[in-house]
Motif scaffolding. Structure first.
Motif, mmCIF file in Angstrom:
data_model
loop_
_atom_site.group_PDB
_atom_site.id
_atom_site.type_symbol
_atom_site.label_atom_id
_atom_site.label_comp_id
_atom_site.label_asym_id
_atom_site.label_seq_id
_atom_site.Cartn_x
_atom_site.Cartn_y
_atom_site.Cartn_z
ATOM 1 N N ASP A 1 0.809 -1.218 0.000
ATOM 2 C CA ASP A 1 0.000 0.000 0.000
ATOM 3 C C ASP A 1 0.840 1.265 0.000
ATOM 4 O OD1 ASP A 1 -2.766 -0.025 -0.391
ATOM 5 O OD2 ASP A 1 -3.144 -0.915 1.560
ATOM 6 N N ALA A 2 2.067 1.183 -0.510
ATOM 7 C CA ALA A 2 2.911 2.373 -0.619
ATOM 8 C C ALA A 2 3.750 2.285 -1.889
ATOM 9 C CB ALA A 2 3.826 2.520 0.596
ATOM 10 N N GLY A 3 4.016 3.450 -2.475
ATOM 11 C CA GLY A 3 4.945 3.534 -3.589
ATOM 12 C C GLY A 3 4.637 2.578 -4.721
ATOM 13 N N GLY A 4 5.668 1.815 -5.126
ATOM 14 C CA GLY A 4 5.536 0.897 -6.243
ATOM 15 C C GLY A 4 5.109 -0.495 -5.866
ATOM 16 N N GLY B 1 3.176 17.443 -0.468
ATOM 17 C CA GLY B 1 4.353 16.825 0.120
ATOM 18 C C GLY B 1 5.214 17.809 0.883
ATOM 19 N N LEU B 2 5.424 18.994 0.296
ATOM 20 C CA LEU B 2 6.234 20.011 0.962
ATOM 21 C C LEU B 2 5.552 20.526 2.223
ATOM 22 C CD1 LEU B 2 7.560 22.036 -2.107
ATOM 23 C CD2 LEU B 2 8.869 20.520 -0.610
ATOM 24 N N ASP B 3 4.239 20.696 2.170
ATOM 25 C CA ASP B 3 3.522 21.169 3.356
ATOM 26 C C ASP B 3 3.633 20.155 4.499
ATOM 27 O OD1 ASP B 3 2.813 23.516 2.163
ATOM 28 O OD2 ASP B 3 0.698 23.003 1.861
ATOM 29 N N LEU B 4 3.545 18.866 4.166
ATOM 30 C CA LEU B 4 3.699 17.854 5.208
ATOM 31 C C LEU B 4 5.096 17.894 5.800
ATOM 32 C CD1 LEU B 4 2.697 15.386 6.816
ATOM 33 C CD2 LEU B 4 3.600 13.966 4.961
ATOM 34 N N LEU B 5 6.109 17.957 4.952
ATOM 35 C CA LEU B 5 7.476 17.963 5.455
ATOM 36 C C LEU B 5 7.776 19.205 6.287
ATOM 37 C CD1 LEU B 5 9.340 16.441 2.370
ATOM 38 C CD2 LEU B 5 9.053 15.411 4.635
ATOM 39 N N PRO C 1 2.169 7.132 -7.114
ATOM 40 C CA PRO C 1 1.132 8.011 -6.563
ATOM 41 C C PRO C 1 1.676 8.783 -5.369
ATOM 42 C CG PRO C 1 0.763 5.749 -5.864
ATOM 43 C CD PRO C 1 1.878 5.705 -6.870
ATOM 44 N N SER C 2 1.102 9.937 -5.106
ATOM 45 C CA SER C 2 1.501 10.717 -3.941
ATOM 46 C C SER C 2 1.049 9.995 -2.672
ATOM 47 C CB SER C 2 0.875 12.109 -3.988
ATOM 48 O OG SER C 2 1.051 12.779 -2.758
ATOM 49 N N GLY C 3 2.009 9.471 -1.928
ATOM 50 C CA GLY C 3 1.662 8.773 -0.693
ATOM 51 C C GLY C 3 1.071 9.690 0.347
ATOM 52 N N VAL C 4 1.439 10.959 0.311
ATOM 53 C CA VAL C 4 0.911 11.941 1.259
ATOM 54 C C VAL C 4 -0.598 12.098 1.091
ATOM 55 C CG1 VAL C 4 0.944 14.389 1.870
ATOM 56 C CG2 VAL C 4 3.086 13.186 1.426
ATOM 57 N N ARG C 5 -1.072 11.995 -0.140
ATOM 58 C CA ARG C 5 -2.473 12.272 -0.435
ATOM 59 C C ARG C 5 -3.353 11.018 -0.447
ATOM 60 N NH1 ARG C 5 -2.774 16.946 -4.944
ATOM 61 N NH2 ARG C 5 -4.640 17.389 -3.749
#
Length: 306
Positions: free
Chosen positions: A63-66, A180-184, A212-216
């Motif tokens: 359920d993450a990345g590739g 992503g930047l806002d989370l970091l 896919p964007s994992g943050v979203r």
């Protein structure tokens, strides 16, 4: 950084793996946090670990990345998933077994594990379920592995988590980058400057890889957080353990790290001043040094016992 891709399999689950370098060093497997991919590990930290004598590999958990996603499973959001009343998509034991599947694909009989946040949780559970496959465990910014359901909320800063869930961003790549930047920025270390260039590099290379964007992907995050653990308690863990936690972690209270270290016999706890729920470059030498020292201590103990 040169990445050599591999694919591991745990039954029908495909796991995306990258060899990051350090051939000939001691095997070290990196486990990333909730939802996001292996591409989020800072290159400078990986280089420091290689310089410390490790052969470093990262992978995407399910359920993450590739790796395989379970998009057809109905879920809520990551917080309500902890209180769910519906069956989970998979168990926490499945996630621990994914780690071992990666070791098998690499031909590693045993490895050092280093997990951050959700990755630290999975690393703890892997060491509990498969102690014969783990040299040492390093858990960073994680909750204790044997805390279930709503009990985990005692370690989570709920106002901060609520603020994260209220963030809204436009659709498309530009929105993914901003998210992503806002989370970091939100989880960054108050005691150190925010390195936007490095943060942007990690966010954009995940997207550039077609991931896919994992943050979203809150649904994937919810499936991960709802995975139930039925295994041993932390007090049963006998793998040499290092627990790292940021003194100013805005998401997970340092009490979580202290609880892990207090539960595991002979664990070492290091609280990092000025550090949040991230890995700022200023602490990379400390992290690499502590993991190296834990590995050396474990090897020395094994020689004495042997």
């Amino acid at each position: 950084m040169t990445r050599t891709p591999y694919t591991a399999r745990n039954g029908d689950v495909r796991l995306a793996v990258d060899d990051l370098g350090g051939a000939g060093g001691e095997p070290l497997l990196l486990l990333m946090g909730l939802g996001v991919s292996r591409l989020w590990w800072p290159d400078g930290l990986v280089a420091a670990l290689i310089d410390a004598g490790f052969s470093v590999v990262s992978f995407d958990g399910r359920d993450a990345g590739g790796s395989t996603h379970f998009d057809d499973t109905p879920v809520g959001n990551p917080l309500t998933a902890l209180l769910r009343r519906r069956p989970p998509a998979y168990t926490a034991e499945d996630m621990a077994d994914d780690t071992v599947a990666v070791l098998d694909a690499l031909g590693w009989q045993r490895a050092h594990l280093f997990g951050i946040s959700q990755g630290g949780l999975v690393a703890q559970r892997t060491a509990l379920r498969h102690p014969d496959r783990v040299h040492t465990l390093t858990s960073y910014a994680a909750v204790p592995s044997d805390v279930r359901g709503a009990a985990v909320l005692r370690y989570v800063r709920l106002p901060f988590l609520a603020r994260l869930t209220r963030m809204r961003h436009p659709a498309g790549r530009d929105g993914d980058v901003v998210a992503g930047l806002d989370l970091l920025r939100a989880v960054a270390s108050p005691g150190y400057p925010f390195d936007e260039q490095d943060a942007r590099l990690r966010v954009e290379r995940e997207l550039d890889a077609g991931l896919p964007s994992g943050v979203r992907d809150s649904r994937a995050q919810a499936r991960q957080t709802s995975a139930t653990w039925h295994g041993p308690r932390l007090r049963e863990l006998r793998v040499p353990t290092l627990v790292l936690h940021g003194e100013q972690d805005p998401l997970i209270r340092p009490a979580a790290g202290r609880r892990i270290a207090a539960s595991v016999p002979n664990a070492r706890y290091v609280e990092l001043p000025g550090t949040g729920h991230d890995l700022p470059r200023e602490i990379w030498p400390t992290v690499a040094r502590e993991i190296r020292a834990r590995a050396d201590d474990a090897a020395q103990t094994q020689r004495i016992d042997g």
